[in-house]
Design an enzyme around this catalytic site. Structure first.
Site, mmCIF file in Angstrom:
data_model
loop_
_atom_site.group_PDB
_atom_site.id
_atom_site.type_symbol
_atom_site.label_atom_id
_atom_site.label_comp_id
_atom_site.label_asym_id
_atom_site.label_seq_id
_atom_site.Cartn_x
_atom_site.Cartn_y
_atom_site.Cartn_z
ATOM 1 N N CYS A 79 -19.283 0.994 -0.032
ATOM 2 C CA CYS A 79 -19.563 2.429 -0.217
ATOM 3 C C CYS A 79 -18.528 3.316 0.468
ATOM 4 C CB CYS A 79 -20.944 2.741 0.335
ATOM 5 S SG CYS A 79 -21.073 2.448 2.130
ATOM 6 N N GLU A 137 0.810 -1.228 0.000
ATOM 7 C CA GLU A 137 0.000 0.000 0.000
ATOM 8 C C GLU A 137 0.839 1.273 0.000
ATOM 9 O OE1 GLU A 137 -1.640 -2.708 0.528
ATOM 10 O OE2 GLU A 137 -3.644 -2.186 -0.139
ATOM 11 N N ALA A 178 -28.298 7.021 3.059
ATOM 12 C CA ALA A 178 -28.713 5.766 3.691
ATOM 13 C C ALA A 178 -27.997 5.551 5.022
ATOM 14 C CB ALA A 178 -28.440 4.606 2.738
ATOM 15 N N ARG A 198 -12.439 -6.474 -2.747
ATOM 16 C CA ARG A 198 -13.772 -6.623 -3.333
ATOM 17 C C ARG A 198 -14.257 -8.083 -3.377
ATOM 18 N NH1 ARG A 198 -17.499 -5.193 -3.743
ATOM 19 N NH2 ARG A 198 -18.249 -4.449 -5.736
ATOM 20 N N GLN A 253 -18.755 4.790 3.109
ATOM 21 C CA GLN A 253 -19.349 5.974 3.727
ATOM 22 C C GLN A 253 -19.180 6.044 5.243
ATOM 23 O OE1 GLN A 253 -22.950 5.903 0.765
ATOM 24 N NE2 GLN A 253 -23.280 7.537 2.241
ATOM 25 N N TYR A 304 3.382 1.960 1.967
ATOM 26 C CA TYR A 304 3.932 2.348 3.271
ATOM 27 C C TYR A 304 5.453 2.124 3.297
ATOM 28 C CZ TYR A 304 -0.793 2.958 5.161
ATOM 29 O OH TYR A 304 -2.065 3.416 5.399
ATOM 30 N N ARG A 364 2.493 -8.634 4.261
ATOM 31 C CA ARG A 364 1.562 -8.071 3.271
ATOM 32 C C ARG A 364 2.382 -7.478 2.141
ATOM 33 N NH1 ARG A 364 -3.426 -4.879 4.337
ATOM 34 N NH2 ARG A 364 -4.356 -4.663 2.276
ATOM 35 N N HIS A 373 -1.448 3.855 -1.737
ATOM 36 C CA HIS A 373 -2.519 4.799 -1.396
ATOM 37 C C HIS A 373 -2.566 5.994 -2.346
ATOM 38 C CE1 HIS A 373 -4.226 2.739 1.878
ATOM 39 N NE2 HIS A 373 -3.237 2.916 2.730
HETATM 40 P P1 NAP Z 1 -27.674 17.306 -2.471
HETATM 41 O O1 NAP Z 1 -26.432 16.525 -2.324
HETATM 42 O O2 NAP Z 1 -28.103 18.181 -1.371
HETATM 43 O O3 NAP Z 1 -27.514 18.171 -3.803
HETATM 44 C C1 NAP Z 1 -28.502 18.988 -4.258
HETATM 45 C C2 NAP Z 1 -28.004 19.753 -5.469
HETATM 46 O O4 NAP Z 1 -29.026 20.592 -5.898
HETATM 47 C C3 NAP Z 1 -26.796 20.586 -5.209
HETATM 48 O O5 NAP Z 1 -25.913 20.440 -6.283
HETATM 49 C C4 NAP Z 1 -27.345 22.001 -5.127
HETATM 50 O O6 NAP Z 1 -26.342 22.813 -5.664
HETATM 51 C C5 NAP Z 1 -28.583 21.946 -5.988
HETATM 52 N N1 NAP Z 1 -29.673 22.783 -5.534
HETATM 53 C C6 NAP Z 1 -30.127 22.955 -4.279
HETATM 54 N N2 NAP Z 1 -31.181 23.798 -4.252
HETATM 55 C C7 NAP Z 1 -31.390 24.134 -5.533
HETATM 56 C C8 NAP Z 1 -32.340 24.984 -6.151
HETATM 57 N N3 NAP Z 1 -33.279 25.629 -5.464
HETATM 58 N N4 NAP Z 1 -32.268 25.134 -7.481
HETATM 59 C C9 NAP Z 1 -31.345 24.512 -8.209
HETATM 60 N N5 NAP Z 1 -30.413 23.687 -7.664
HETATM 61 C C10 NAP Z 1 -30.436 23.509 -6.351
HETATM 62 O O7 NAP Z 1 -28.885 16.371 -2.758
HETATM 63 P P2 NAP Z 1 -29.057 15.160 -3.774
HETATM 64 O O8 NAP Z 1 -28.148 15.219 -4.934
HETATM 65 O O9 NAP Z 1 -30.515 15.152 -4.030
HETATM 66 O O10 NAP Z 1 -28.662 13.939 -2.934
HETATM 67 C C11 NAP Z 1 -29.335 13.649 -1.738
HETATM 68 C C12 NAP Z 1 -28.439 12.916 -0.817
HETATM 69 O O11 NAP Z 1 -28.280 11.608 -1.293
HETATM 70 C C13 NAP Z 1 -27.053 13.509 -0.747
HETATM 71 O O12 NAP Z 1 -26.920 14.382 0.341
HETATM 72 C C14 NAP Z 1 -26.177 12.341 -0.605
HETATM 73 O O13 NAP Z 1 -25.748 12.190 0.714
HETATM 74 C C15 NAP Z 1 -27.033 11.153 -0.985
HETATM 75 N N6 NAP Z 1 -26.393 10.527 -2.125
HETATM 76 C C16 NAP Z 1 -25.099 10.186 -2.011
HETATM 77 C C17 NAP Z 1 -24.479 9.622 -3.061
HETATM 78 C C18 NAP Z 1 -23.036 9.210 -2.946
HETATM 79 O O14 NAP Z 1 -22.385 9.078 -3.915
HETATM 80 N N7 NAP Z 1 -22.501 9.022 -1.770
HETATM 81 C C19 NAP Z 1 -25.136 9.416 -4.238
HETATM 82 C C20 NAP Z 1 -26.462 9.773 -4.324
HETATM 83 C C21 NAP Z 1 -27.083 10.358 -3.266
HETATM 84 P P3 NAP Z 1 -26.403 24.412 -5.712
HETATM 85 O O15 NAP Z 1 -27.202 24.836 -4.517
HETATM 86 O O16 NAP Z 1 -24.979 24.839 -5.711
HETATM 87 O O17 NAP Z 1 -27.056 24.721 -7.014
HETATM 88 FE FE1 SF4 Z 2 -18.975 -1.734 3.611
HETATM 89 FE FE2 SF4 Z 2 -20.217 -0.678 5.639
HETATM 90 FE FE3 SF4 Z 2 -17.903 0.369 4.862
HETATM 91 FE FE4 SF4 Z 2 -20.069 0.684 3.346
HETATM 92 S S1 SF4 Z 2 -19.748 1.498 5.380
HETATM 93 S S2 SF4 Z 2 -18.018 0.022 2.690
HETATM 94 S S3 SF4 Z 2 -21.152 -1.225 3.699
HETATM 95 S S4 SF4 Z 2 -18.231 -1.655 5.691
#
Ligand code: NAP
Ligand code: SF4
Length: 674
Positions: free
Chosen positions: A338, A165, A660, A289, A340, A167, A215, A253
Site C-alpha cells: 500500500c 532507478e 487502516a 512485488r 501508506q 540515479y 543494482r 523514479h
Molecule cells: P474522505 O477521504 O474524507 O472523502 C470524503 C469525500 O466526500 C470527499 O471527496 C468530500 O469532498 C466528500 N464530502 C464530504 N462531506 C460531504 C458532504 N456533506 N456532501 C457531499 N460530499 C461530501 O472519506 P472516504 O472517501 O469515505 O474515505 C475514508 C478514508 O478511507 C479516507 O480518509 C482514506 O484514508 C481511506 N481510504 C484510503 C484509500 C486509499 O487509496 N489510500 C482508499 C479508500 C479509503 P468534498 O467535501 O470536496 O465534496
Molecule cells: Fe507494505 Fe507496510 Fe509499506 Fe504497506 S506500509 S507497503 S504493508 S511495508
C-alpha cells in the site's frame, strides 16, 4: 521437508555461503537520519534474527553532492564509522549479514548542489544539475570507493553499488541524460564506463573477501531508456569488473508506470530478470512485488533468478524467513504493497513504518511486553483497530473477548478487498483470521455487544468503526441512489452511467470497481498491456511505442467533489497518481467545485461556485454516495453515560481521514500499554 526447497537453499558466493536465497532490499526508512544508532541497529538486528540471509541498508551518500537531499545519511567521514559499527556488530551478534548501499542520487538529489553527467533537469526535482567535468567525475568515483572502504572498516559484509532507478550511475547510461562527448559519453562503451569503473575500483580497494552487489536497471520504463543488448553488455562488464552479485532495478523514479504499488501484479517483472539468466555466471537477484514465500519459491523454481529481494515485506514482518522455514507461512504478516506507512512517509519527510506492523522502525519505542497484571479485556469491533488491539492484548497475556456483529473479522477491509487492484487486502484478512484463531482470544461473531455484556470486563475497547455520512441531498432516497456499502459490500446492481458523490479514497475505489471488468492485477499480460510495458528486447526501455492500451471501461462514470482542487490530491503521496492515471485511462470524468442541487430520474443536478451558476445535469442511471464517514459511537456513549471509561479507537474515535494505518497503529499502541 520444507515447502520452499529452493528459497531456503544456501547460496555459495565463494568466500561466504549465504544460508538462504532471501535478500532484504534497500529501503530508505529515515532511521539513519535520526542518528539514533541504537534504534537503527535494533531495526536491522530484528530482521537478522528473523533469518534473512543478507540485508542491504538504506542508501548511504558517498559525499554531500550525492545525497538524496541535504543532510541525507552517508558515510562521508571516518567519524561515521563508529556509528555504523554499532549496526554491524548488532547484526552479526544476531547471526545476520548486512551490506551498505552506496547511493549517489545525481540529478535526482533534492538539492541545488546536485551533479550529473549533463545539465538535464529531472522531471521529479526542481533543481537543474551541474554538469561534472572530468575531475568532478574522478572525484565521484573516488568518493564512492572511499565509502566502500569505510563500509568495510565499519564491519559491513559488503556494499551494494546503486546503479538503477535512474540515479547517478544510471544517468550515465542513456543518451537522454548523458549528452557528453568525452570518454564518459557518446558510445555505449563510453556511457557505461562510469558504473564499470566504480565497480572495478571498489573491488580493487576492498579485496576479494567482500560482497559487491551491483543494482542494475533491467527495464528503465522511460522513453529513450536502455536497450536489452545494452543491459546484457553492462551486466557482463560489471561481472568482469568484479561484482559478486547483480541485483535488479525496475524502472526509473520518473517512470509513469507503477512498479511496486499494490495494483501491480505479484512478481510482475521477474520475467525481465529471467532474460539475463545464463548471460553472466555470478548470481542474479530479482525483485518487485514478491511478498510471500510461495511466490519467492515459484520465482526461483521457474529459473527467473538465483535469489529474491524483498524490502517492504520485512517491514510487515521481520520474521518472514523464520516463519517460512518453520512451515508456518500463514503467520507471516503480509505486506499489502500500500506504501501508506513506508514510502508515503519517506516522501513526506517522516520516519517509515508499516501499516500492518506499527512496530517497524519503532522497535525500541514500542515493545510488546508480557503484562504485569493479566486483565480481562473486551474489544468491540473486529475491524483493523479492534483486531490489532485484541491481538496485541492477547499476545501480552490478557484474556481477550472480541465481539463483532458480522460473521467474519475484517470490518471495512472486506470492502477494500473487493476493489480491483486491492486484492492484497484478502491476504491481510486471512492473516488476521489465522492470527485470531491461533490466539487465545474468545471470538464472538454475529454478536452485537451491549453495555451489559461488557459490565464485568477490566478494560473495554470500543472499535465500532464508522457510519456513512448523510450528505442531505434532495432526492438521495430515490431508487437510483446507492451508498458505497451497497455497491462494495452488498454488490447491488449498478446502471451503465454512474455519478459518484465524493472523491476521497472510497470514491476513487468505487470508481475503479465500476469501470473494471476483470482486475488486470490478476492477469499480468493484461496489466503490462494496460500500462504499455513491452519486452525491452523489442522496445528501448520496455516502453511500448503504442502506449497504454487499457480495456474499455465497463461503465461511464463521473466522479465529483465540492472542493475546487484537483481530484485525488489527498490520496497517498506515492500512489495517488496511479489511481488518477488509472481512472483517466478509463475515461472517468473528474469534476470539482460542484454544488449538489438534487437527484431525480434524469440524474444528478449540479451547479458551480458560490453563486450556484452553470446548472448541469450529470445524466446517469445510478448515483453512488461516497461522502465520507462519521464515528459510530452509540455503544461508547451508552457506556460513558453509565459512568464507565471505555477506550475508543479507530473510526469510532475520529472518523475524519480514517484509514487502516491509523486504526492499526492506535489499536496496537493502546493494547501495548494496557
Ligand atoms: P474522505 O477521504 O474524507 O472523502 C470524503 C469525500 O466526500 C470527499 O471527496 C468530500 O469532498 C466528500 N464530502 C464530504 N462531506 C460531504 C458532504 N456533506 N456532501 C457531499 N460530499 C461530501 O472519506 P472516504 O472517501 O469515505 O474515505 C475514508 C478514508 O478511507 C479516507 O480518509 C482514506 O484514508 C481511506 N481510504 C484510503 C484509500 C486509499 O487509496 N489510500 C482508499 C479508500 C479509503 P468534498 O467535501 O470536496 O465534496
Ligand atoms: Fe507494505 Fe507496510 Fe509499506 Fe504497506 S506500509 S507497503 S504493508 S511495508
Amino acid at each position: 521437508m520444507t515447502q520452499y526447497p529452493t528459497l531456503l537453499s544456501p547460496l555459495d558466493l565463494g568466500h561466504v555461503t549465504l544460508p538462504n536465497r532471501v535478500l532484504m532490499g534497500s529501503m530508505h526508512t529515515g532511521l539513519e537520519e535520526t542518528k539514533d544508532w541504537n534504534r537503527v541497529a535494533e531495526f536491522y538486528a530484528d530482521r537478522a534474527r528473523g533469518g534473512v540471509a543478507l540485508m542491504v541498508t538504506g542508501g548511504m551518500a558517498p559525499n554531500a553532492e550525492g545525497g538524496v537531499f541535504p543532510g541525507a545519511a552517508g558515510l562521508f567521514s571516518d567519524d561515521d564509522i563508529a556509528n555504523h559499527r554499532i549496526v554491524t556488530d548488532r547484526v552479526h551478534n544476531a547471526g545476520g549479514r548486512i551490506a551498505m548501499q552506496i547511493l549517489h542520487a545525481g540529478r535526482y538529489a533534492y538539492s541545488p548542489k546536485c551533479v550529473a553527467p549533463s545539465a538535464v533537469k529531472s522531471p521529479i526535482s526542481p533543481f537543474p544539475p551541474q554538469e561534472l567535468d572530468a575531475d568532478g567525475i574522478e572525484k565521484q568515483i573516488a568518493d564512492m570507493v572511499t565509502a566502500a572502504v569505510r563500509a568495510q572498516e565499519a564491519g559491513y559484509d559488503g556494499v551494494e553499488v546503486m546503479g538503477s532507478e535512474g540515479y547517478f550511475l544510471n544517468q550515465f547510461l542513456v543518451e537522454h541524460t548523458n549528452r557528453r562527448t568525452d570518454e564518459w559519453g557518446g558510445s555505449y562503451e563510453n556511457r557505461m564506463r562510469l558504473p564499470v569503473e566504480v565497480v572495478r575500483r571498489v573491488r580493487e580497494a576492498v579485496g576479494q573477501n567482500f560482497i559487491v552487489i551491483y543494482r542494475l536497471s533491467m527495464i528503465d520504463l522511460v522513453p529513450k531508456g536502455s536497450t536489452w543488448d545494452e543491459v546484457v553488455t553492462l551486466a557482463k562488464a560489471i561481472e568482469a569488473a568484479g561484482a559478486s552479485i547483480i541485483n535488479t532495478g525496475i524502472g526509473w523514479h520518473e517512470a509513469r508506470i507503477p512498479t511496486i504499488a499494490t495494483s501491480v501484479p505479484r512478481r510482475a517483472f521477474t520475467w525481465v530478470t529471467k532474460k539475463l539468466m545464463g548471460e553472466v555466471s555470478i548470481p542474479i537477484i530479482t525483485s518487485n512485488r514478491i511478498n510471500t514465500p510461495e511466490v519467492g519459491e515459484a520465482v526461483l523454481a521457474d529459473g527467473c533468478a538465483d535469489m529474491i529481494s524483498m524490502a517492504r515485506p520485512f517491514l510487515a514482518d521481520a520474521d518472514f524467513v523464520a516463519k517460512a522455514a518453520a512451515g508456518t507461512p500463514e503467520k507471516i504478516a503480509p505486506c499489502i504493497a500500500c506504501n501508506q506507512a513506508c514510502l508515503d512517509h519517506t516522501f513526506g519527510g517522516k520516519l517509515s513504518s508499516c501499516l500492518v506492523n506499527p512496530r517497524a522502525c519503532h522497535e525500541t519505542e514500542l515493545p510488546i511486553a508480557t503484562a504485569i497484571t493479566a486483565k480481562t479485556v473486551a474489544v468491540v469491533g473486529a475491524g483493523p483497530a479492534g483486531l490489532s488491539a485484541a491481538l496485541t492484548a492477547a499476545e501480552r497475556g490478557h484474556a481477550v473477548t472480541l465481539f463483532d456483529k458480522a460473521d467474519r473479522v475484517g470490518g471495512q477491509l472486506h470492502m477494500a478487498a473487493s476493489v480491483p487492484g486491492k486484492e492484497e487486502f484478502l491476504g491481510l484478512i486471512t492473516y488476521y483470521e489465522t492470527a485470531v484463531a491461533t490466539s487465545n482470544i474468545t471470538l464472538k461473531l454475529n454478536t452485537e455487544a451491549t453495555a451489559s455484556d461488557l459490565a464485568t470486563f477490566d478494560e473495554v475497547i470500543i472499535a465500532t468503526g464508522v457510519l456513512p455520512r448523510n450528505p442531505g441531498i434532495e432526492g438521495q432516497d430515490g431508487p437510483n441512489v446507492l451508498s458505497y456499502i451497497d455497491v462494495l459490500r452488498h454488490k447491488a446492481p449498478v446502471g451503465e452511467r454512474v455519478a459518484i458523490i465524493g472523491a476521497g479514497g472510497i470514491g476513487f475505489d468505487v470508481a475503479e470497481y465500476l469501470v473494471t471488468n476483470d482486475s488486470p492485477t490478476e492477469n499480468l499480460a493484461e496489466w503490462l498491456e494496460e500500462w504499455g510495458v513491452a519486452d525491452p528486447a523489442e522496445h528501448r526501455g520496455g516502453i511500448d511505442p503504442i502506449g497504454p492500451q487499457p480495456e474499455a471501461p465497463s461503465r461511464q462514470v463521473t466522479l465529483l467533489q465540492r472542493k475546487a482542487e484537483k481530484l485525488g490530491k489527498r490520496l497517498g503521496k506515492t500512489t495517488g497518481w496511479i489511481h488518477r492515471a488509472g481512472l483517466q485511462m478509463k475515461n472517468v470524468r473528474m469534476v470539482g467545485g460542484v454544488n449538489y442541487e438534487r437527484i431525480d430520474a434524469e440524474g444528478l443536478h449540479v451547479s458551480y461556485g458560490e453563486a450556484r451558476e452553470n446548472p448541469e445535469v450529470i445524466a446517469c442511471d445510478t448515483v453512488v454516495l461516497c461522502a465520507g464517514q462519521l464515528s459510530e459511537r452509540t455503544l461508547a456513549d451508552a457506556l460513558t453515560s453509565q459512568g464507565k471509561a471505555p477506550h475508543v479507537i479507530g473510526g469510532a474515535d475520529v472518523a475524519a481521514e480514517l484509514d487502516a494505518k491509523r486504526a492499526i497503529d492506535q489499536g496496537t499502541r493502546l493494547a501495548a500499554a494496557l
